[in-house]
Design a protein around this motif. Structure first.
Motif, PDB file in Angstrom:
ATOM      1  N   GLU A  96       0.812  -1.212   0.000  1.00 30.72           N
ATOM      2  CA  GLU A  96       0.000   0.000   0.000  1.00 30.72           C
ATOM      3  C   GLU A  96       0.848   1.266   0.000  1.00 30.72           C
ATOM      4  O   GLU A  96       0.380   2.328  -0.401  1.00 30.72           O
ATOM      5  CB  GLU A  96      -0.940  -0.009   1.204  1.00 30.72           C
ATOM      6  CG  GLU A  96      -0.209  -0.045   2.537  1.00 30.72           C
ATOM      7  CD  GLU A  96      -1.119  -0.379   3.707  1.00 30.72           C
ATOM      8  OE1 GLU A  96      -2.343  -0.521   3.521  1.00 30.72           O
ATOM      9  OE2 GLU A  96      -0.597  -0.503   4.821  1.00 30.72           O
ATOM     10  N   ARG A  99       2.132   3.056  -3.999  1.00 27.21           N
ATOM     11  CA  ARG A  99       1.208   3.588  -5.007  1.00 27.21           C
ATOM     12  C   ARG A  99       1.958   4.404  -6.057  1.00 27.21           C
ATOM     13  O   ARG A  99       1.638   4.366  -7.243  1.00 27.21           O
ATOM     14  CB  ARG A  99       0.150   4.444  -4.322  1.00 27.21           C
ATOM     15  CG  ARG A  99      -0.851   5.052  -5.270  1.00 27.21           C
ATOM     16  CD  ARG A  99      -1.822   5.930  -4.552  1.00 27.21           C
ATOM     17  NE  ARG A  99      -2.614   5.127  -3.636  1.00 27.21           N
ATOM     18  CZ  ARG A  99      -3.752   5.521  -3.094  1.00 27.21           C
ATOM     19  NH1 ARG A  99      -4.212   6.719  -3.355  1.00 27.21           N
ATOM     20  NH2 ARG A  99      -4.414   4.742  -2.285  1.00 27.21           N
ATOM     21  N   LEU A 173      -1.448  -3.193  -2.005  1.00 33.28           N
ATOM     22  CA  LEU A 173      -2.003  -2.147  -2.859  1.00 33.28           C
ATOM     23  C   LEU A 173      -3.013  -2.841  -3.768  1.00 33.28           C
ATOM     24  O   LEU A 173      -2.716  -3.878  -4.363  1.00 33.28           O
ATOM     25  CB  LEU A 173      -0.901  -1.489  -3.690  1.00 33.28           C
ATOM     26  CG  LEU A 173      -1.337  -0.360  -4.618  1.00 33.28           C
ATOM     27  CD1 LEU A 173      -1.942   0.798  -3.824  1.00 33.28           C
ATOM     28  CD2 LEU A 173      -0.146   0.134  -5.437  1.00 33.28           C
ATOM     29  N   HIS A 182      -6.022   0.921  -0.717  1.00 31.73           N
ATOM     30  CA  HIS A 182      -5.449  -0.028   0.236  1.00 31.73           C
ATOM     31  C   HIS A 182      -6.569  -0.552   1.121  1.00 31.73           C
ATOM     32  O   HIS A 182      -7.625   0.075   1.252  1.00 31.73           O
ATOM     33  CB  HIS A 182      -4.303   0.574   1.048  1.00 31.73           C
ATOM     34  CG  HIS A 182      -4.676   1.774   1.847  1.00 31.73           C
ATOM     35  ND1 HIS A 182      -5.214   1.686   3.103  1.00 31.73           N
ATOM     36  CD2 HIS A 182      -4.595   3.097   1.559  1.00 31.73           C
ATOM     37  CE1 HIS A 182      -5.437   2.910   3.570  1.00 31.73           C
ATOM     38  NE2 HIS A 182      -5.077   3.782   2.650  1.00 31.73           N
TER      39      HIS A 182
END
Length: 184
Positions: A96, A99, A173, A182
């Motif tokens: 997460e 990104r 992610l 997330h």
């Protein structure tokens, strides 16, 4: 066994009546997917070669025995062309916190791959020579077993040569309704 596939058709394949590109895209955007950075090293590109990467959400486990995964790559893309010649590649399952990496490698009209990798921490895989992202949830190194043309994409099935799962508490992610997200 590495198979070479014929050059994909350049004209679009017509959809059955009632299924438009927009309808299909809208329906499939409701399926959440993990986000993976697929990488390979093109040793033939320049004196030191060049690393190539692409963000993928169509990535899945195929088999446990032998360990196989599959990624879908757009026909005629830089990654498709490279994986047609180079059987070794890697997949970093992004966390997460990554990104920015997913977005960078998914850009249309993006800058050169060399610049994309410039400030991203990675190690080089011992088996594939491909970049493995630091901070990823897992890193896999693969060797292409089969390539299957499926519409405007090619399904690349790879045998997993190495699998590393670093320690850490980060979540995955994901991609849902056209955005990176997330869990939580």
């Amino acid at each position: 066994m590495f198979q070479t596939i014929p050059t994909p058709r350049s004209e679009p394949i017509p959809h059955p009546e009632g299924v438009s590109n927009d309808d299909f895209r809208a329906a499939m955007s409701r399926l959440s997917a993990g986000v993976v950075l697929v990488t390979a090293h093109d040793a033939d590109d320049g004196p030191r070669g060049e690393d190539v990467g692409m963000t993928a959400t169509a990535f899945t486990s195929v088999s446990l025995d032998p360990p196989l995964v599959m990624v879908s790559v757009r026909n005629g893309s830089r990654m498709d062309d490279l994986l047609a010649e180079q059987p070794l590649w890697a997949a970093s399952l992004l966390s997460e916190n990554q990104r920015h990496i997913a977005g960078r490698f998914a850009m249309k009209g993006r800058i050169s791959d060399r610049l994309l990798f410039e400030d991203i921490p990675f190690t080089r895989g011992d088996e594939s020579g491909a970049p493995l992202m630091e901070g990823a949830l897992a890193n896999l190194e693969c060797s292409t077993e089969q390539r299957v043309v499926a519409g405007d994409h090619t399904l690349v099935i790879g045998r997993v040569l190495t699998a590393a799962v670093p320690t850490g508490d980060a979540g995955p992610l994901t991609y849902f309704r056209g955005r990176y997200r997330h869990l939580g």
